[in-house]
Structures are given as structure tokens and as C-alpha cells.
Enzyme design. Structure first.
Site, PDB file in Angstrom:
ATOM      1  N   ALA A 250       5.576 -27.406  22.899  1.00  0.00           N
ATOM      2  CA  ALA A 250       5.218 -26.404  21.876  1.00  0.00           C
ATOM      3  C   ALA A 250       4.384 -26.962  20.734  1.00  0.00           C
ATOM      4  O   ALA A 250       4.060 -26.221  19.805  1.00  0.00           O
ATOM      5  CB  ALA A 250       6.447 -25.704  21.312  1.00  0.00           C
ATOM      6  N   ALA A 251       3.989 -28.225  20.780  1.00  0.00           N
ATOM      7  CA  ALA A 251       3.160 -28.760  19.695  1.00  0.00           C
ATOM      8  C   ALA A 251       1.844 -27.991  19.586  1.00  0.00           C
ATOM      9  O   ALA A 251       1.397 -27.661  18.481  1.00  0.00           O
ATOM     10  CB  ALA A 251       2.891 -30.242  19.912  1.00  0.00           C
ATOM     11  N   GLY A 252       1.219 -27.700  20.746  1.00  0.00           N
ATOM     12  CA  GLY A 252      -0.028 -26.938  20.728  1.00  0.00           C
ATOM     13  C   GLY A 252       0.168 -25.520  20.243  1.00  0.00           C
ATOM     14  O   GLY A 252      -0.670 -24.977  19.507  1.00  0.00           O
ATOM     15  N   ASP A 253       1.284 -24.896  20.625  1.00  0.00           N
ATOM     16  CA  ASP A 253       1.589 -23.538  20.167  1.00  0.00           C
ATOM     17  C   ASP A 253       1.844 -23.529  18.661  1.00  0.00           C
ATOM     18  O   ASP A 253       1.425 -22.612  17.950  1.00  0.00           O
ATOM     19  CB  ASP A 253       2.815 -22.991  20.885  1.00  0.00           C
TER      20      ASP A 253
END
Length: 307
Positions: A250-253
Site C-alpha cells: 500500500a505504499a504506492g496507494d
């Protein structure tokens, strides 16, 4: 004033499997722990934007099951408007199975489930009688629903963002004039056949993405390198912050949700990317998708320490 954001997209339950390493074919390995957490690219970006101070609404579909009820409560608990989030009887809530190795490498298997039941008609309902500053979309719901959301947002002069994941060859020509087109490295390769790894390959990929979508900005998510921004006379890498990563899920989200929120409030894409990079750097230091997403105070304290 807090940005008003509509997220049209996916909501899923994550099953996180921690293990020393991924098993080889026909091999069994004893895992260490497993857990559940709220997930889905759309839901993750919505929660990230809300925790960073945005006023967020979601439009999507859950199954009428235990996971669906739990995810609905999770979104309510962070102050997200769920009036256009539907629980559908007979459908299974979407699920992501995340295999997390000891070194922090992860692999995901995604089952979209009820997310496939988000229709253009349900998207139209989400716009009725509401005013928003920005729209966030991803590729985990039907194409026609994303296209309808984009059309309605564009008619209203809203900021629009398409997170081009999961990786696939997607008809981005249908999103002419989108504000922000944001794939990561593998998603970029799937779209244009170029894996961005340095300035030259980033620029080459961005030119094609820009030409195909006529977007205002391409924002390539480059993992621990940072983000590469192209458009409106900007062509530069915005470095990330170096931290000890535990779980990159979820880092990109997180980056996308916070980027859209900040850009809607400030209009400065480079400063917004730096702010979003700080949020993502915090998130990777914690286990799980939504449990790792930082609040506004935590992001600003992180940036203050590195000023």
C-alpha cells in the site's frame, strides 16, 4: 480548506501471510503469522487521503458477508462517507492475498469479487447532489465504470487521477485530458513497453503516456527512488526518504491518495509529491495496508525532522 475527494474503485480484505520466503513449486513452508487488514487500491488511497486531512467519499461494491461488514466499519471509523458504498447479496467481498517475506519483499494475488459489480449507474448516483474537488480511480473495477466517473468529473472541472494498477495494458486513450496519470514501474512497462529505471527511460515512457492520454502530469511511482514527474514544463525526480522498510504493501496507494489530496489543496505537484513521499515512507515502516497509513500530524512531524 480540506479537499473534497471522491474515490471510485476497489475495496478489499487483505490476508497477510508472513513467511521466511516464498515456497518453491511443490514445497511446503511453515509460515510465521497471518492477519487481516483493510485493503484494495481504491480503499487504501481513500483512507490515506482521509487520514492526511481530506474529506473523502467512496463509491464501490462489497459483498454482503463478514468481510464486507468489517470493511464498511473500518471506513466509517476513519470518517469516510460510505453512502455510495453498496453491499451486494450473493457476491464475495474482494480479497488480496499478500505473501510477505522476511526481507520485506511481497507478492500479491488479487480476487476482485464484488468490485466487478460497481456499475456506471452506481457511479452516476455518487455524483448526484454532491460537489467534489478531485476524483481518484484505479484498475480494479470495470473499465466502463472508470470511464463514466472520469466523464462526470471532467464535466465538473474536477481534478482527476488514474492510478494505473494493477499492471495491465489499459486503454488510457479513454481518459483524454486527465490531470494525473500515475503508474509504477511495472505498470508503466505494461502500458508502453518501457521499464523506467533512470532519467532517460522515465522521460521516454512519460512522453508516450502523455501523448496517449493528453494528461497534465505523468507521475511515475519509482519505489525507493521516489517519483518522476513529467508535464507542464516539469521533468524531474522527486527523491523519496530513506527508512527501514518492514512492509511495502500500500505504499504506492498511500502516495497516490496523499498526492491527490495535497495537489487539490495547493496546486503544487512537486511539493505535493514530496509530502506524499513522506507519507509513503512512514507507511512502509509498519505492517499491513490501511493500518500503516499515517495521520496528517505524523506526516508533518516526519517532514519537520528532515527540514
Amino acid at each position: 480548506m480540506a479537499a473534497k475527494i471522491l474515490m471510485v474503485g476497489s475495496i478489499m480484505m487483505d490476508l497477510i501471510l508472513q513467511m521466511p520466503r516464498i515456497p518453491h513449486p511443490s514445497e511446503s513452508i511453515l509460515g510465521t503469522t497471518y492477519s487481516n487488514a483493510g485493503g484494495g487500491k481504491g480503499s487504501n488511497s481513500a483512507v490515506a487521503a482521509a487520514k492526511a486531512g481530506g474529506e473523502v467519499s467512496v463509491c464501490g461494491t462489497l459483498g454482503q458477508d463478514a468481510n464486507g461488514e468489517a470493511l464498511l466499519d473500518m471506513l466509517k471509523n476513519v470518517g469516510i462517507d460510505v453512502s455510495n458504498l453498496h453491499l451486494k447479496d450473493g457476491s464475495n467481498t474482494g480479497m488480496a492475498v499478500i505473501m510477505l517475506e522476511e526481507d520485506g519483499m511481497n507478492r500479491l494475488a488479487i480476487y476482485t469479487g464484488a468490485n466487478n459489480d460497481t456499475t456506471p449507474e452506481s457511479v452516476e448516483e455518487a455524483f448526484k447532489g454532491k460537489e467534489y474537488d478531485a476524483l481518484m480511480m484505479q484498475l480494479e473495477i470495470p473499465l466502463e465504470s472508470n470511464v463514466r466517473a472520469f466523464e462526470l468529473a471532467k464535466e465538473r472541472g474536477m481534478i482527476t487521477c488514474l492510478d494505473a494498477g494493477p499492471a495491465q495494458d489499459y486503454p488510457i486513450e479513454k481518459f483524454q485530458g486527465i490531470t494525473i496519470l500515475s503508474p509504477n514501474e511495472t505498470e508503466t512497462e505494461a502500458l508502453v513497453g518501457i521499464l523506467p529505471k533512470d532519467d532517460d527511460t522515465c522521460i521516454a515512457a512519460c512522453k508516450i503516456l502523455h501523448e496517449r492520454s493528453n494528461c497534465k502530469y505523468v507521475v511515475l511511482k519509482m519505489g525507493d527512488k521516489g517519483s518522476f514527474i513529467y508535464g507542464e514544463d516539469i521533468c524531474q525526480m522527486v527523491p523519496t526518504f530513506k527508512v527501514d522498510a518492514v512492509d511495502p504493501t500500500a505504499a504506492g496507494d498511500c502516495f497516490t491518495g496523499v498526492l491527490v489530496k495535497q495537489y487539490a489543496e495547493t496546486g503544487d505537484i512537486v511539493a505535493s509529491a514530496r509530502y506524499a513521499s513522506a507519507a509513503a515512507a512512514i507507511s512502509v515502516q509498519h505492517l499491513g495496508a490501511q493500518p500503516s497509513l499515517p495521520a496528517k500530524d505524523a506526516i508533518e512531524a516526519f517532514l519537520a525532522e528532515r527540514a
